[in-house]
Design an enzyme around this catalytic site. Sequence first.
Site, PDB file in Angstrom:
ATOM      1  N   ASP A 190      12.619  45.879  80.629  1.00  0.00           N
ATOM      2  CA  ASP A 190      13.760  46.537  79.984  1.00  0.00           C
ATOM      3  C   ASP A 190      13.581  48.051  80.025  1.00  0.00           C
ATOM      4  OD1 ASP A 190      15.193  44.271  79.234  1.00  0.00           O
ATOM      5  OD2 ASP A 190      14.347  44.186  77.220  1.00  0.00           O
TER       6      ASP A 190
ATOM      7  N   ARG B 265      18.742  45.557  87.169  1.00  0.00           N
ATOM      8  CA  ARG B 265      19.813  45.235  86.212  1.00  0.00           C
ATOM      9  C   ARG B 265      20.495  46.554  85.871  1.00  0.00           C
ATOM     10  NH1 ARG B 265      17.589  43.932  80.638  1.00  0.00           N
ATOM     11  NH2 ARG B 265      17.404  41.753  81.263  1.00  0.00           N
TER      12      ARG B 265
HETATM   13  P1  FDA Z   1      30.994  48.604  76.058  1.00  0.00           P
HETATM   14  O1  FDA Z   1      30.060  49.032  74.988  1.00  0.00           O
HETATM   15  O2  FDA Z   1      31.914  49.584  76.652  1.00  0.00           O
HETATM   16  O3  FDA Z   1      31.801  47.354  75.520  1.00  0.00           O
HETATM   17  C1  FDA Z   1      32.804  46.720  76.295  1.00  0.00           C
HETATM   18  C2  FDA Z   1      33.379  45.569  75.484  1.00  0.00           C
HETATM   19  O4  FDA Z   1      32.379  44.585  75.289  1.00  0.00           O
HETATM   20  C3  FDA Z   1      33.784  45.940  74.059  1.00  0.00           C
HETATM   21  O5  FDA Z   1      35.081  46.438  74.019  1.00  0.00           O
HETATM   22  C4  FDA Z   1      33.649  44.615  73.354  1.00  0.00           C
HETATM   23  O6  FDA Z   1      34.739  43.787  73.649  1.00  0.00           O
HETATM   24  C5  FDA Z   1      32.443  44.022  74.006  1.00  0.00           C
HETATM   25  N1  FDA Z   1      31.187  44.323  73.286  1.00  0.00           N
HETATM   26  C6  FDA Z   1      30.206  45.148  73.687  1.00  0.00           C
HETATM   27  N2  FDA Z   1      29.179  45.157  72.808  1.00  0.00           N
HETATM   28  C7  FDA Z   1      29.543  44.331  71.820  1.00  0.00           C
HETATM   29  C8  FDA Z   1      28.915  43.907  70.627  1.00  0.00           C
HETATM   30  N3  FDA Z   1      27.711  44.367  70.254  1.00  0.00           N
HETATM   31  N4  FDA Z   1      29.575  43.033  69.840  1.00  0.00           N
HETATM   32  C9  FDA Z   1      30.782  42.547  70.193  1.00  0.00           C
HETATM   33  N5  FDA Z   1      31.418  42.908  71.335  1.00  0.00           N
HETATM   34  C10 FDA Z   1      30.819  43.779  72.124  1.00  0.00           C
HETATM   35  N6  FDA Z   1      20.488  48.702  77.264  1.00  0.00           N
HETATM   36  C11 FDA Z   1      19.422  49.493  77.498  1.00  0.00           C
HETATM   37  O7  FDA Z   1      19.449  50.676  77.174  1.00  0.00           O
HETATM   38  N7  FDA Z   1      18.303  48.960  78.105  1.00  0.00           N
HETATM   39  C12 FDA Z   1      18.242  47.669  78.510  1.00  0.00           C
HETATM   40  O8  FDA Z   1      17.214  47.244  79.050  1.00  0.00           O
HETATM   41  C13 FDA Z   1      19.379  46.850  78.270  1.00  0.00           C
HETATM   42  N8  FDA Z   1      19.385  45.543  78.642  1.00  0.00           N
HETATM   43  C14 FDA Z   1      20.559  44.820  78.549  1.00  0.00           C
HETATM   44  C15 FDA Z   1      20.615  43.521  79.048  1.00  0.00           C
HETATM   45  C16 FDA Z   1      21.814  42.824  79.033  1.00  0.00           C
HETATM   46  C17 FDA Z   1      21.861  41.441  79.606  1.00  0.00           C
HETATM   47  C18 FDA Z   1      22.999  43.434  78.505  1.00  0.00           C
HETATM   48  C19 FDA Z   1      24.325  42.726  78.516  1.00  0.00           C
HETATM   49  C20 FDA Z   1      22.926  44.688  77.976  1.00  0.00           C
HETATM   50  C21 FDA Z   1      21.723  45.388  77.966  1.00  0.00           C
HETATM   51  N9  FDA Z   1      21.623  46.652  77.410  1.00  0.00           N
HETATM   52  C22 FDA Z   1      20.509  47.402  77.644  1.00  0.00           C
HETATM   53  C23 FDA Z   1      22.708  47.144  76.503  1.00  0.00           C
HETATM   54  C24 FDA Z   1      23.731  47.981  77.242  1.00  0.00           C
HETATM   55  O9  FDA Z   1      23.158  49.201  77.634  1.00  0.00           O
HETATM   56  C25 FDA Z   1      24.958  48.261  76.362  1.00  0.00           C
HETATM   57  O10 FDA Z   1      24.545  48.979  75.241  1.00  0.00           O
HETATM   58  C26 FDA Z   1      25.708  47.016  75.912  1.00  0.00           C
HETATM   59  O11 FDA Z   1      25.743  46.054  76.909  1.00  0.00           O
HETATM   60  C27 FDA Z   1      27.163  47.356  75.531  1.00  0.00           C
HETATM   61  O12 FDA Z   1      27.816  47.911  76.618  1.00  0.00           O
HETATM   62  P2  FDA Z   1      28.934  47.157  77.496  1.00  0.00           P
HETATM   63  O13 FDA Z   1      28.571  47.369  78.924  1.00  0.00           O
HETATM   64  O14 FDA Z   1      29.069  45.762  77.102  1.00  0.00           O
HETATM   65  O15 FDA Z   1      30.239  48.002  77.301  1.00  0.00           O
END
Ligand code: FDA
Length: 309
Positions: A130, A181
């Site tokens: 990560d 990732r």
């Molecule tokens: P964004 O935050 O723009 O959200 C898009 C949409 O997704 C929202 O409008 C909502 O509908 C939904 N959503 C997102 N988060 C939600 C929540 N908590 N609850 C409910 N709905 C939600 N980060 C990092 O810094 N280091 C890492 O190693 C990882 N590893 C990692 C693994 C995996 C499998 C995932 C999915 C994510 C990570 N992350 C991470 C976290 C990542 O950086 C990020 O903070 C989150 O995925 C939220 O961003 P989105 O891309 O979902 O988009």
Amino acid sequence: MLRHGLLWLSERQGIANFLRTNPLAWKFASRFVAGEEVDDAVSAALALRGADITATVDLLGESVADTADAGGARDQYLTLLDQLAAKGLEVNVSVKPTQMGLDIDASLCAANIGTIIDKAAEFSGFVRIDMESSEYTQRTLDLYRELGGSQRSHAGVVIQSALRRSAGDVEDLLAAGTRVRLCKGAYLEPPDVAFPAKADVDANFVALMERLLLEGNYPAIATHDERIITHAQRFADQHQIAPERFEFQMLYGVRRDVQQQLRTSGARVRVYIPFGRYWYPYLMRRLAERPSNVAFMVANLFRESVKRS
Ligand code: FDA
């Protein structure tokens, strides 16, 4: 503003100590965390397998300052690997370098992560390293590069589209054939290091995702952003990139509807399952991503306390 406040709170140890023993706080955290024990994580992975979704399992914990604690976390991972394999589940875990001792000594951290990778390799498994806040980015990428060749083939890294440096990192990782990732990035970062505007983070995500889809080694597109997911699927179709050449990844308890829709459409989906006692910073980062979750949590906490009084 609220996001910044929540991310700031995620780093406050005193609040973590207070909330860790609070049953109401745990009740909310359990929406995002499978449980406190290895068995809980394995059960969650089994349930996902029933829905034809794979998992990567993460033992919660970070910023470990004690060598024995880092060793304890490593050993819990080794137990986890055994149990995943014993249940016939894919052996796939995600590990945080500061939980393995990166703040104490880089070689200790490398040795701990190396031990986990060697064991995962015995099961033909995979270890995702990560990515934490930007003060660790270079050290984390160095750690990966310094692994042995056979270890590197069972490991991969994470790139955050929030960081200005990431386009360069992606090119280096593409050249090395590293499994990446891609995520947006969950940490509070200064503007000289990361794009302050979400629109820029999203645009960079799309640009890096296209590079990884075209030339990457089985990239993982880690987002719940439906606009980006749709873009990825269209882009893959247009460039004849088969669904088996990449996977979508999402977090446990987040957008289960989208997880299932993607699976039904033939896409590969992996869910990140966190478990363990140290869930506070993880919970705060999830709240920061979606401030409406805060209102939901506060309303629930309030309802519960009214019931009790
Ligand atoms: P964004 O935050 O723009 O959200 C898009 C949409 O997704 C929202 O409008 C909502 O509908 C939904 N959503 C997102 N988060 C939600 C929540 N908590 N609850 C409910 N709905 C939600 N980060 C990092 O810094 N280091 C890492 O190693 C990882 N590893 C990692 C693994 C995996 C499998 C995932 C999915 C994510 C990570 N992350 C991470 C976290 C990542 O950086 C990020 O903070 C989150 O995925 C939220 O961003 P989105 O891309 O979902 O988009």
